[in-house]
Design an enzyme around this catalytic site. Structure first.
Site, PDB file in Angstrom:
ATOM      1  N   ASP A 245       8.193 -22.736  96.514  1.00 15.31           N
ATOM      2  CA  ASP A 245       7.769 -22.876  97.799  1.00 15.31           C
ATOM      3  C   ASP A 245       6.420 -21.902  97.864  1.00 15.31           C
ATOM      4  OD1 ASP A 245       6.528 -23.714 100.615  1.00 15.31           O
ATOM      5  OD2 ASP A 245       8.140 -25.307 100.074  1.00 15.31           O
TER       6      ASP A 245
ATOM      7  N   HIS B 195       6.289 -22.283 105.359  1.00 21.91           N
ATOM      8  CA  HIS B 195       7.028 -23.289 104.764  1.00 21.91           C
ATOM      9  C   HIS B 195       8.247 -23.220 103.974  1.00 21.91           C
ATOM     10  CE1 HIS B 195       6.930 -27.167 102.347  1.00 21.91           C
ATOM     11  NE2 HIS B 195       6.536 -27.838 103.582  1.00 21.91           N
TER      12      HIS B 195
ATOM     13  N   SER C  83       9.510 -32.557 103.940  1.00 20.24           N
ATOM     14  CA  SER C  83       9.644 -31.302 103.631  1.00 20.24           C
ATOM     15  C   SER C  83      10.837 -30.669 104.306  1.00 20.24           C
ATOM     16  CB  SER C  83       8.657 -30.224 104.198  1.00 20.24           C
ATOM     17  OG  SER C  83       7.402 -30.181 103.556  1.00 20.24           O
TER      18      SER C  83
END
Length: 652
Positions: free
Chosen positions: A190, A231, A407
């Site tokens: 990520d 994220h 996600s």
């Protein structure tokens, strides 16, 4: 003071978006260099120094292929740096030098729109409760005391935020059985991980971490005013946030380790960066979790390039000391107007594609559907209610209750797999997929638009085009994992091809078939299916209106491509694109396979035409019954019990 780094990054991002949207090829300052013979790292470093390049790393542990960069070449440009490539090729040790192209890879994220229908107005139709394993009488268990645990409805749903009690991952049963992910590592591929976070620092695997954006071992997220690079930290907390430390919540596998592989935080991606991330320390990393993919715009058809595909195949064949790495992929957030079979990562048989459900059992409005999805976990609850998102860790020692999208779904699945691997260290990548199919449950999952219904395939397994084989059940998964026996060898059989050119049009479908004995009598005979691939070549005046169905000999129909209204391509079509289905799992492969192709009615009632060129059918599975050696009982492993019984009947 002006933040030059931030503005430079923004300008670069704007330029690459302009280039890519105009169809202009973007070149980077990265090169793949192949040397003659087995030169090794020392030889590669010498070549780089002699030619003015920077040595980065080997590719997939190779002694011949290497990653180079050049400091004098801009990060992005529209013309190839011919002079630099020629300089490399002129070196007597260089066999091949290829400048890398740049392409988009997007983080999966929440899109607050559910096809115009407010979530709070949707009501559950025909609810069905799953029969969950209950070991509460056999195991003592104390509930976590972390401050956000009561908001982690995906771990324990008691109806908070408008959810349906019992609709969760059933992790408390796995924890009560003593499985918490010990000595299992999940790599979060990520934008980095805040490894200084109080809820992550003790479960952070620094040895297995790396920053592929900066080429150093410290994958800390780059600062932005919008916290856009939170994220990876959020995904990491879902897997391995610590328990009972009075910080945030608790991870699915709270005693497991997470590694950070920072590779998304840049305006472009290259095949080299992806491949090196997905092959990083494969014997130290058990699970790779990816909550990203090609742009979810409903018109992109893209997937892993050559080196990345090599990395994934190498991982499942050689990783974890031969047992195979587990690649978990978020199915995508393109919504009903997209199809995850057009995402070559999520649709790969080497990865586990995970979709998401809300806390009351619905599909989220951003969920993509496709026949390659294996199972589902959870993303967010009703958006009109507070704290309905996924509670997890956030940047700079903060917490959040608003993480969402597929996600959020993929890391939850990765956490469940960490529990299963702790229960049985010998599980292979195939074992994990089989156990996922056999233990995932319909529970209360449903399509509020009544478009995709639950069906039984020819082997008696219940599946759904949106949710795969159902919501993952950690308790059932670890219970079956600890008793699991090795599977028979896997084979693949080319069942046949159709190469006749045919025309089709709006509401004028074509249908063709392949009769196959599934390589009967040969060394690669396939009698019990795992994955089925349809390699199709065709084009049409409007690619997004193409709809395709494949029907198995046991009469299971899979929609391998749905309508994508935004895909206006009329030139490229699909060229040997591997559409994949998992819906025929455990079925007998022999007999007639049918493929139907049509053009659905498009905007303004336009009439479209298409040309079909080729269909090749590839069957993957086993020669002998896969579950003959497995221990099962009807009470706790109902799916396994029924499939074993059916396979015995078929053999008889």
């Amino acid at each position: 003071m002006v933040n030059l780094g931030k503005w430079t990054s923004l300008i670069v991002s704007i330029f690459i978006n302009i280039y890519l949207s105009c169809g202009t090829e973007v070149l980077t300052n990265h090169w793949l260099v192949e040397l003659e013979g087995e030169g090794g790292i020392d030889a590669a470093k010498a070549v780089a120094k002699r030619t003015g390049f920077n040595y980065v790393s080997p590719l997939l542990g190779s002694q011949r292929e290497f990653h180079f960069t050049h400091s004098a070449v801009p990060h992005i440009r529209t013309r190839r740096s011919i002079i630099h490539t020629r300089k490399l090729k002129a070196h007597p040790m260089v066999k091949k030098a290829i400048q890398q192209t740049g392409f988009r890879r997007a983080k999966r994220g929440f899109k607050p729109k559910i096809r115009g229908v407010p979530v709070s107005e949707i009501r559950l139709k025909d609810p069905e409760s799953a029969k969950l394993l209950d070991y509460s009488k056999s195991y003592s268990y104390a509930e976590p005391q972390d401050p956000l645990f009561q908001k982690e409805w995906y771990l324990k749903n008691v109806g908070q935020s408008g959810g349906k009690p019992g609709l969760d991952l059933n992790v408390e049963i796995a924890w009560a059985m003593g499985y918490t992910g010990k000595d299992v590592t999940t790599a979060i591929m990520d934008d980095g991980i805040d490894y200084l976070h109080e809820d992550l620092k003790n479960n952070y695997n620094a040895k297995a971490s790396y920053d592929f954006s900066s080429n150093d071992p410290y994958p800390y997220p780059r600062y932005t005013d919008t916290w856009f690079n939170s994220h990876g930290t959020r995904c990491a907390g879902e897997v391995a946030a610590a328990r009972d430390n009075n910080v945030c919540g608790v991870g699915v596998a709270y005693n497991s380790k997470v590694a950070g592989l920072r590779m998304l935080d840049q305006p472009f991606m290259t095949d080299l960066i992806e491949a090196n991330a997905m092959s990083h320390m494969p014997n130290d990393i058990d699970i790779y979790s990816a909550s990203w993919g090609p742009t979810d715009d409903g018109k992109t058809v893209d997937g892993p390039r050559n080196m990345t595909m090599r990395a994934i195949v190498k991982g499942v064949n050689e990783g974890r000391h031969g047992k195979g790495n587990i690649y978990v992929w978020a199915s995508g957030d393109g919504g009903a107007d997209d199809d995850c079979n057009c995402d070559g990562y999520a649709a790969s048989m080497w990865t586990v594609s995970i979709n998401s459900a809300t806390n009351d059992g619905q599909t989220a409005g951003y969920d993509e559907s496709c026949s390659s999805t294996l199972a589902s976990t959870f993303s967010n609850g009703k958006s009109t209610l507070r704290d309905a998102g996924v509670a997890t860790t956030d940047l700079y020692n903060n917490c959040t209750t608003t993480h969402s999208g597929t996600s959020a779904a993929a890391p939850e699945a990765a956490g469940v797999y960490a529990l299963a691997i702790e229960a049985n260290r010998e599980l292979t990548w195939r074992d994990v997929q089989h156990i996922t199919v056999l233990t995932s449950k319909r529970n209360r999952l449903f399509d509020p638009y009544l478009k995709h219904h639950w069906k039984f395939n020819g082997a008696g397994l219940q599946f759904n085009h949106l949710f795969g084989y159902g919501v993952m059940d950690a308790g059932a998964m670890v219970d079956l994992s600890r008793k699991w026996k090795p599977l028979p060898e896997r084979f693949h059989c080319t069942a046949g091809s159709v190469t006749e050119k045919m025309q089709f049009g709006t509401n004028q479908p074509i249908q063709m078939h392949i009769d196959t004995d599934a390589c009967s009598g040969k060394s690669n005979e396939v009698n019990y299916l795992e994955h089925v691939q349809a390699f199709v070549t065709l084009k049409s005046t409007y690619r997004g209106n193409i709809v395709m169905f494949i029907t198995s000999p046991m009469n299971t129909t899979s929609m391998i491509l749905s309508q994508r209204p935004n895909d206006d391509d009329h030139k490229n079509g699909f060229t040997r694109w591997p559409f994949m289905t998992t819906h025929t799992w455990a079925e007998n492969a022999r007999g007639r396979w049918k493929l139907q192709i049509t053009l659905a009615e498009g905007k303004n009632n336009a009439v479209d035409t298409g040309s079909f060129f080729e269909w090749t059918l590839i069957l993957h599975g086993t020669k002998t019954a896969p579950y003959d050696n497995q221990v099962s009982d009807e009470e706790n492993h109902n799916k396994l019990f029924k499939v074993k019984r059916l396979h015995k009947t078929l053999k008889a």
